[in-house]
Design a protein around this motif. Structure first.
Motif, mmCIF file in Angstrom:
data_model
loop_
_atom_site.group_PDB
_atom_site.id
_atom_site.type_symbol
_atom_site.label_atom_id
_atom_site.label_comp_id
_atom_site.label_asym_id
_atom_site.label_seq_id
_atom_site.Cartn_x
_atom_site.Cartn_y
_atom_site.Cartn_z
ATOM 1 N N PHE A 168 6.299 22.511 17.604
ATOM 2 C CA PHE A 168 5.161 22.923 18.432
ATOM 3 C C PHE A 168 5.430 24.234 19.154
ATOM 4 C CE2 PHE A 168 4.154 18.525 17.796
ATOM 5 C CZ PHE A 168 2.767 18.484 17.784
ATOM 6 N N ARG A 172 7.119 27.381 15.391
ATOM 7 C CA ARG A 172 5.753 27.279 14.869
ATOM 8 C C ARG A 172 5.416 28.522 14.038
ATOM 9 N NH1 ARG A 172 0.451 25.575 17.683
ATOM 10 N NH2 ARG A 172 1.760 24.958 19.409
ATOM 11 N N PRO A 180 0.690 22.962 14.429
ATOM 12 C CA PRO A 180 2.135 22.795 14.592
ATOM 13 C C PRO A 180 2.815 22.812 13.226
ATOM 14 C CG PRO A 180 1.018 20.699 14.927
ATOM 15 C CD PRO A 180 -0.047 21.749 14.794
#
Lengths: 358, 296
Positions: A168, A172, A180
């Motif tokens: 996340f 990412r 995500p």
């Protein structure tokens, strides 16, 4: 009255027979369980154990066998060595996750560089990450006497949260439109862990798993360190008199099993999984414990057990699709398998005699 | 940020209750000389069985009773393996955890997304089951230290050969201890599903069983120590949730590591004390984790 007489040494015949008996008992009990849930037991067992290899969709599911077996065998080979010495690394799942993250981190940091040395570097990073995560419980046990069982297990939960944070946050995909998950390494040629021979499912992890089986066999039966490990497991006091330092073994066993689990994680992230997500850990680290025991902590046994448990994964997925069986069926099967194995194990260590009434 | 100390304390004892039950049960099991690593599996079994019973009957207390029975029932698998089949305790405990997690996930599917019946609030705004947990601390202490059966149980755990020679039934004592541990873990698990989360989700115990095992070590194998450990854990959990709610600039995933990291730190600190302190020493039962096989 029945009485148990301990054997001088474990019976070789029963050592080979009991895993087979455990598998058969699991099939029978599993069948009863399916009947209880209102499914046709014979069809369910066939779907799980037969159809993935020889059924109508076998050409799709057969390559999956090696894909699933590779991490299991790779991790279990390392775990078995520690288990032989009474060193319980229960946290391979965490070492697997961290190895996947460190390996992927190398690729993501160097993106979009293309070089032949990138993938080997990622493997090294995966090994190092898993090794380091395994060394935490090793050092805490050596320095402070903390239980490696509990520490390595706690570190699984920590690793899962590190993976979620990475997926996340820092790792990412900048071009992922806010979703995500990292960049897909399968679309990054230098970092990808591709299928080496089309249609077999064999990727570098499969090669590594085969190498691990050979290497651990050599270590345990031909190398002095393997002898020390076996000695420490069967006769700790005698091993100490022979100059085996328990602390060295703890560090060696946890480090080695951690490194192998880490490599398994890297091969998965760069291959079948393709990217870092919060679902990086899928339970291979725990199933590998069953593989190690079912394989009798022996490299060849682990090879066979790994293939069998890989089969239950694929068969479980198949049964989920065709018979609408719950996904957790496989987990139940795996747990039952270990139960039966541990129970039948009595036969390898004891003789059963009828006691004459005195 | 204003924090009302009383409400924080109430949250703390509530958050520590599942661990308190499971760890008190495991304490008795370990004092009998058995290391059962299946706490997580028994907790999740209790969480599902309790939730299902509470949902079906509409009575949360019936749920807890069923959870205790289910936890005890599944613990008997471990008891049979280790006491009758003399299987390795570490491996058997792990098998119980893996099996319990699988079984609960398999049978839990129909209960996903439904809500538990409301728990009536007990005296002083504290849930009845929280009270029960607090009462169990002196009860377990009293049983272990002030009763004849407790003395026998400790003897079995300290030296099973000697206990056997004195004519005590090692296996039966351990069987009873394991079943008690299972029942307590079952109640602890059910507290998560029935009283805290109010629904069933797969894997919802999230390592609570393993933390309970660590807390038994932390307690130095005493009941008051278990309470202290459970509250410490509850404190870290509440603090972590408060910080999340307050929007601290630390990713949620990192904050939620806190209970696990705290467990490791506490485990290390207490192990070091037991290892290096000349006076204290480890109070671990002498026969912990070893199987007993009577040759005569």
């Amino acid at each position: 009255m029945i009485t148990l007489i301990p054997r001088q040494s474990a019976s070789t015949g029963w050592q080979i027979a009991t895993p087979v008996m455990a598998v058969l008992a699991t099939m029978v009990t599993g069948g009863l369980l399916f009947a209880l849930l209102g499914h046709d037991p014979v069809a369910a067992i066939r779907t799980i154990f037969w159809d993935p290899l020889f059924g109508p969709a076998a050409s799709y599911s057969r390559p999956q066998l090696l894909i699933k077996a590779a991490p299991l065998i790779l991790i279990a080979s390392g775990l078995a060595i520690g288990f032989r010495a009474g060193i319980w690394n229960i946290g391979a799942e965490g070492q697997y996750i961290i190895g996947g993250l460190t390996g992927a981190a190398v690729a993501l940091a160097l993106y979009p560089l293309e070089a032949w040395w990138l993938f080997p570097l990622m493997v090294a990073a995966g090994l190092a990450g898993g090794w380091a995560w395994g060394m935490i419980p090793a050092m805490l046990r050596n320095w402070f006497g903390a239980s490696e069982i509990l520490v390595s297990l706690m570190l699984v939960y920590v690793a899962q949260r590190v993976a979620a944070w990475m997926a996340f946050g820092p790792m990412r995909n900048p071009q992922g439109m806010g979703f995500p998950g990292s960049r897909n390494l399968q679309q990054y040629p230098s970092a990808a862990n591709p299928e080496l021979i089309a249609g077999t499912g064999a990727h570098w992890g499969v090669v590594a798993a085969a190498a691990a089986v050979l290497a651990t066999w050599f270590l345990m039966s031909r190398h002095i360190r393997g002898f020390h490990i076996r000695a420490a497991g069967t006769a700790p006091r005698a091993a100490r008199f022979a100059g085996v330092r328990p602390q060295t073994l703890v560090a060696f066993c946890l480090g080695l099993s951690g490194a192998l689990a880490g490599a398994a994680g890297l091969f998965e992230v760069a291959g079948p999984a393709g990217q870092v997500t919060d679902k990086l850990g899928v339970g291979y680290g725990f199933t590998a414990i069953i593989v190690a025991f079912l394989g009798r902590l022996h490299p060849v046994g682990i090879l066979l057990a790994g293939l069998l448990l890989a089969l239950t994964y694929i068969g479980g997925e198949l049964a989920q699709m065709t018979m609408a069986l719950p996904a957790a069926t496989v987990q139940v099967f795996q747990g039952m398998l270990l139960f039966f194995l541990l129970g039948f194990d009595l036969l390898t260590r004891f003789q059963i005699r009828r006691r004459a009434r005195a | 940020m204003m924090i009302d100390p009383l409400s924080v304390f109430l949250l703390l004892i509530s958050a520590s209750t599942p661990i308190l039950f499971a760890a008190l049960g495991e304490l008795v099991v370990e004092r009998a000389g058995v290391l059962n690593l299946g706490v997580e599996g028994m907790m999740i079994t209790g969480a599902l069985a309790g939730f299902a019973a509470a949902y079906a009957s509409g009575n949360p207390f019936l749920g807890f009773a069923v959870a205790a029975l289910a936890g005890a029932a599944i613990s008997l698998l471990f008891a049979a393996l280790t006491q009758l089949f003399l299987a390795n305790q570490v491996a058997s405990g792990l098998a119980l955890t893996l099996f319990g997690l699988g079984l609960a996930a398999m049978f839990g599917k129909p209960f996903e997304g439904v809500k538990a019946p409301a728990m009536p609030i007990g005296p002083l705004r504290i849930n009845w089951i929280v009270w029960l947990g607090l009462i169990m601390v002196p009860v377990v202490w009293w049983f272990l230290n002030r009763t004849r059966r407790g003395l026998i149980l400790r003897g079995v755990g300290e030296n099973h050969e000697a206990a056997h020679a004195l004519g005590y039934d090692v296996r039966l004592t351990r069987l009873a201890a394991i079943a008690f541990g299972g029942a307590m873990a079952g109640i602890g698990g059910a507290f998560i599903s029935i009283a805290t989360v109010l629904q069933w989700t797969e894997g919802m115990t999230a390592g609570a069983g393993w933390i309970a095992l660590a807390i038994v070590v932390f307690s130095n194998w005493t009941a008051p120590g278990v309470l202290a450990g459970a509250w410490l854990f509850g404190g870290v959990t509440v603090l972590q949730l408060r910080l999340q709610a307050a929007g601290v600039a630390v990713p949620v995933q990192l904050l939620s590591m806190a209970p696990y990291l705290a467990t490791i730190i506490v485990l290390v600190a207490i192990s070091a004390r037991q290892k290096y302190s000349r006076r204290a020493g480890a109070a671990a039962p002498g026969s912990l984790g070893t199987n007993f096989h009577a040759l005569r």
